[in-house]
Design a protein around this motif. Structure first.
Motif, short mmCIF file in Angstrom:
data_model
loop_
_atom_site.label_atom_id
_atom_site.label_comp_id
_atom_site.label_asym_id
_atom_site.label_seq_id
_atom_site.Cartn_x
_atom_site.Cartn_y
_atom_site.Cartn_z
N ALA A 263 -1.94 1.71 13.83
CA ALA A 263 -2.58 0.55 14.44
C ALA A 263 -2.77 -0.57 13.42
O ALA A 263 -2.89 -1.74 13.80
CB ALA A 263 -3.93 0.94 15.02
N ASP A 264 -2.78 -0.21 12.14
CA ASP A 264 -3.05 -1.20 11.09
C ASP A 264 -1.84 -1.38 10.18
O ASP A 264 -1.12 -0.41 9.90
CB ASP A 264 -4.24 -0.76 10.23
CG ASP A 264 -5.54 -0.74 11.00
OD1 ASP A 264 -5.70 -1.59 11.89
OD2 ASP A 264 -6.39 0.11 10.71
N PRO A 265 -1.63 -2.60 9.68
CA PRO A 265 -0.62 -2.82 8.65
C PRO A 265 -1.11 -2.29 7.30
O PRO A 265 -2.26 -1.85 7.16
CB PRO A 265 -0.47 -4.35 8.61
CG PRO A 265 -1.32 -4.88 9.73
CD PRO A 265 -2.32 -3.84 10.05
N ILE A 266 -0.25 -2.34 6.29
CA ILE A 266 -0.65 -2.02 4.93
C ILE A 266 -0.76 -3.31 4.13
O ILE A 266 -0.11 -4.31 4.46
CB ILE A 266 0.34 -1.05 4.25
CG1 ILE A 266 1.78 -1.59 4.30
CG2 ILE A 266 0.27 0.32 4.91
CD1 ILE A 266 2.79 -0.71 3.59
N PRO A 267 -1.60 -3.33 3.11
CA PRO A 267 -1.76 -4.56 2.32
C PRO A 267 -0.54 -4.83 1.44
O PRO A 267 0.18 -3.89 1.06
CB PRO A 267 -3.00 -4.28 1.46
CG PRO A 267 -3.04 -2.79 1.34
CD PRO A 267 -2.50 -2.26 2.64
N GLY B 238 0.81 -1.21 0.00
CA GLY B 238 0.00 0.00 0.00
C GLY B 238 0.84 1.25 0.00
O GLY B 238 1.96 1.28 0.53
N SER B 239 0.28 2.34 -0.57
CA SER B 239 1.07 3.56 -0.75
C SER B 239 0.83 4.61 0.32
O SER B 239 1.58 5.58 0.41
CB SER B 239 0.75 4.18 -2.11
OG SER B 239 -0.61 4.59 -2.17
N LYS B 240 -0.22 4.43 1.15
CA LYS B 240 -0.55 5.43 2.17
C LYS B 240 -0.41 4.83 3.56
O LYS B 240 -0.81 3.70 3.80
CB LYS B 240 -1.97 5.94 1.98
CG LYS B 240 -2.20 6.72 0.70
CD LYS B 240 -3.63 7.23 0.61
CE LYS B 240 -4.64 6.10 0.56
NZ LYS B 240 -6.03 6.58 0.38
N CYS B 241 0.14 5.61 4.47
CA CYS B 241 0.25 5.17 5.86
C CYS B 241 -1.14 5.17 6.49
O CYS B 241 -1.85 6.19 6.43
CB CYS B 241 1.17 6.10 6.64
SG CYS B 241 1.34 5.65 8.38
N PRO B 242 -1.56 4.06 7.09
CA PRO B 242 -2.89 4.01 7.70
C PRO B 242 -3.06 4.95 8.88
O PRO B 242 -4.19 5.22 9.29
CB PRO B 242 -3.02 2.54 8.15
CG PRO B 242 -2.02 1.79 7.34
CD PRO B 242 -0.89 2.75 7.13
N ALA C 129 4.77 3.91 22.67
CA ALA C 129 3.96 3.06 23.55
C ALA C 129 3.38 1.89 22.77
O ALA C 129 3.35 0.75 23.27
CB ALA C 129 2.84 3.89 24.18
N GLN C 130 2.92 2.14 21.54
CA GLN C 130 2.43 1.05 20.70
C GLN C 130 3.52 0.01 20.47
O GLN C 130 3.29 -1.20 20.57
CB GLN C 130 1.95 1.60 19.36
CG GLN C 130 0.64 2.37 19.42
CD GLN C 130 0.30 2.98 18.08
OE1 GLN C 130 1.08 3.73 17.51
NE2 GLN C 130 -0.86 2.67 17.56
#
Length: 572
Positions: free
Chosen positions: A125-129, A83-87, A462-463
């Protein structure tokens, strides 16, 4: 579709990307994997995105695919696409840096595996595809599901609960560290029972938005809703606090009278805002949760005079947000700080003065080297702030940004070390005691760059700590369960983003490339002839590159930096 792919297999070279299959692959499976293995879609895009010459070794490039974009990466002769955009906040990853198989977002330091799209650094919080790449002759073809391309995010791949695993892991805290830890446990393969204890009534949300945006809607900033936890067999306890932990009996006592047994425990309870006498008056706010931010917004909309107590991140961000009301009904806005200039302790006097000047240009007034003596009120309603100098500032609204104090439940029977500030001392795996881990604002950990034991209050870090703890709790060894990352934080004021990577409790000198006064610079914080932190304004992606270089021990020498003109991306 399956027959068509089989035909392609006979004549095309398949190149690993995301875990590219080396056997017959249906289009539907491509779509399913790009979404993290959840479901499938017939809306699959298969397009040529360039030729091999367009993707040189060690580089990444954003290309159009369908109605969206993906990033194609060439590492050691193998192509991958993600994916091209950071979630996190939608930053363009192609403007970031590629380092050792990781793509680092230039905005806030989120990092993703360039092959799988999995999270490797904090903030998102989410990965990229990840998408499949096929090389046919000299042509490079990428295959992906349209929705995944457009969204550029997916849920993490998590294991299912197995009733045969009788273990119970408990996570105390629903903030950044706690939420990341729960995800991390299931990602790491832990199939036992997971219990998450949250003292707030909301599931985990992006708490940073509380100070960077006035009055956000909780629905817009929720990271994981209750159905997510139900689907992944996580018991989510909302509006419940942990009142005590017994390390000998391995039990957690809760505010609702219940007691929970654990095999392993993570304490990620964060901190509470530092309070001041009289801060319970109507009109005085400490921003810790979304309700505080909403209440502040409502108060500012009708206020005539506002004061921010504290000249670091919370106070200055609040001032920047409230300054917009100076064009409406707000007549005065003051910042009270103990230092000579804002941010002096963290950023030094030159950057601090530049930020103060920026605020003053927007109508904010400063009272520096000053402290609050008392808040005055009439019938419980705030009317003014009295400084120790005797000056009285009118105030309908006060925001207190005086730092935070680590908060944790009382723990008995543990041999873990507790510092005077109530922080808990952990090792590089976030382990405090044999079966008790600590992450987030309350953790004091070894900073591998300098050897100092430090505590940081950064959302993304922290994450990361929560994920490290989770993987180690689950029995995973190696990089994923070892804290070896560089703290990264940012502040946005008047549309300008000040970024910082590293940690410097003190420094011998700050070397500037550019001008702090012009609000365009890279600042290198040097101690014992070694760069231990880097800050920048309007010089992306220099701080993202600095974080990777410090992590890998490849930061250029101080003498090279002093010569000027250093582009840190060239050292990756």
């Amino acid at each position: 579709k399956f027959a068509h792919c089989c035909k392609i297999m006979n004549s095309d070279l398949l190149v690993p990307a995301g875990a590219v299959v080396a056997a017959a692959l249906s289009m539907a499976y491509c779509a399913m994997r790009s979404k993290g293995g959840k479901g499938q879609s017939s809306n699959v895009i298969r397009e040529k995105v360039g030729t091999l010459a367009d993707f040189p070794e060690g580089k990444m490039k954003a290309v159009k695919l369908g109605e969206g974009r993906v990033i194609v990466v060439n590492q050691k002769g193998k192509l991958s696409a993600v994916g091209s955009k950071c979630p996190h906040y939608g930053g363009g990853l192609a403007q970031g840096v590629l380092s050792n198989g990781r793509i680092i977002c230039p905005l806030h330091g989120a990092g993703f595996n360039a092959v799988t799209g999995d999270i490797e650094e904090g903030c998102s919080a989410d990965p990229i595809p990840a998408f499949d790449v096929i090389v046919q002759g000299q042509d490079v073809i990428v295959v992906g599901e349209a929705d995944a391309i457009k969204a550029s995010r997916r849920l993490p791949t998590m294991c299912s609960r197995d009733a045969a695993d009788s273990r119970t892991f408990v996570v105390i805290g629903g903030g950044a560290a706690g939420a990341a830890a729960v995800d991390g446990l299931r990602e790491a393969g832990f199939k036992g029972e997971v219990v998450m204890i949250c003292r707030e009534n909301n599931p985990p949300y992006d708490r940073v938005k509380g100070s960077k945006v006035l009055g956000p809607n909780i629905k817009d900033i929720t990271l994981r809703d209750q159905s997510f936890y139900q689907n992944n067999d996580v018991e989510l306890l909302l509006g419940v606090s942990a009142t005590g932990v017994n390390a000998q009996s391995k039990t957690v006592s809760l505010s609702n009278g219940r007691s929970v047994n654990y095999d392993k425990l993570l304490i990620a309870t964060g901190g509470d805002p530092r309070r001041l006498p009289g801060d319970n008056l109507d009109g005085v706010f400490c921003i810790r949760n979304v309700e505080d931010s909403v209440a502040l917004k409502q108060a500012v909309e009708t206020a005539k005079h506002a004061v921010c107590v504290g000249s670091s991140f919370i106070g200055m961000e609040a001032a920047a947000l409230m300054s917009a009301y100076l064009e409406k009904d707000l007549k005065s806005l003051h910042v009270i700080g103990m230092e000579k200039v804002p941010f002096e302790r963290v950023m030094g006097s030159e950057i601090g003065q530049a930020m103060q000047t920026l605020h003053e240009s927007k109508g904010v007034q400063f009272r520096m080297e000053a402290t609050v003596k008392e808040f005055k009120s009439t019938n419980g309603k705030l009317t003014s702030v009295i400084l120790t100098s005797g000056e009285e500032l009118p105030a309908d609204v006060v925001v207190i940004g005086a730092g935070c104090i680590p908060v944790s439940p009382a723990v008995s029977g543990s041999k873990g070390k507790i510092e005077r500030d109530n922080s808990l001392v952990v090792n590089e795996h976030m382990q405090w005691d044999d079966d008790i881990y600590v992450a987030g604002d309350i953790a004091r950990f070894p900073w591998f760059v300098t050897g100092d034991m430090i505590r940081v209050e950064h959302w993304g870090y922290a994450q990361l700590q929560g994920r490290v703890a989770a993987y180690h709790m689950a029995g995973v060894s190696g990089d994923k369960s070892t804290l070896r990352s560089v703290p990264f934080f940012w502040t946005v004021q008047y549309g300008r983003s000040l970024r910082y990577a590293g940690h410097a409790n003190g420094w011998d000198e700050i070397v500037f490339d550019g001008s702090a006064a012009d609000l365009k610079f890279v600042a290198y914080f040097v101690r014992a002839n070694k760069v231990i932190a880097v800050a920048s304004l309007m010089r992306d992606p220099q701080v993202a590159a600095a974080a990777e270089l410090m992590r890998d021990g490849k930061m250029p020498s101080v003498s090279a930096i002093k010569k000027g003109g250093v582009d840190l991306t060239k050292y990756l």
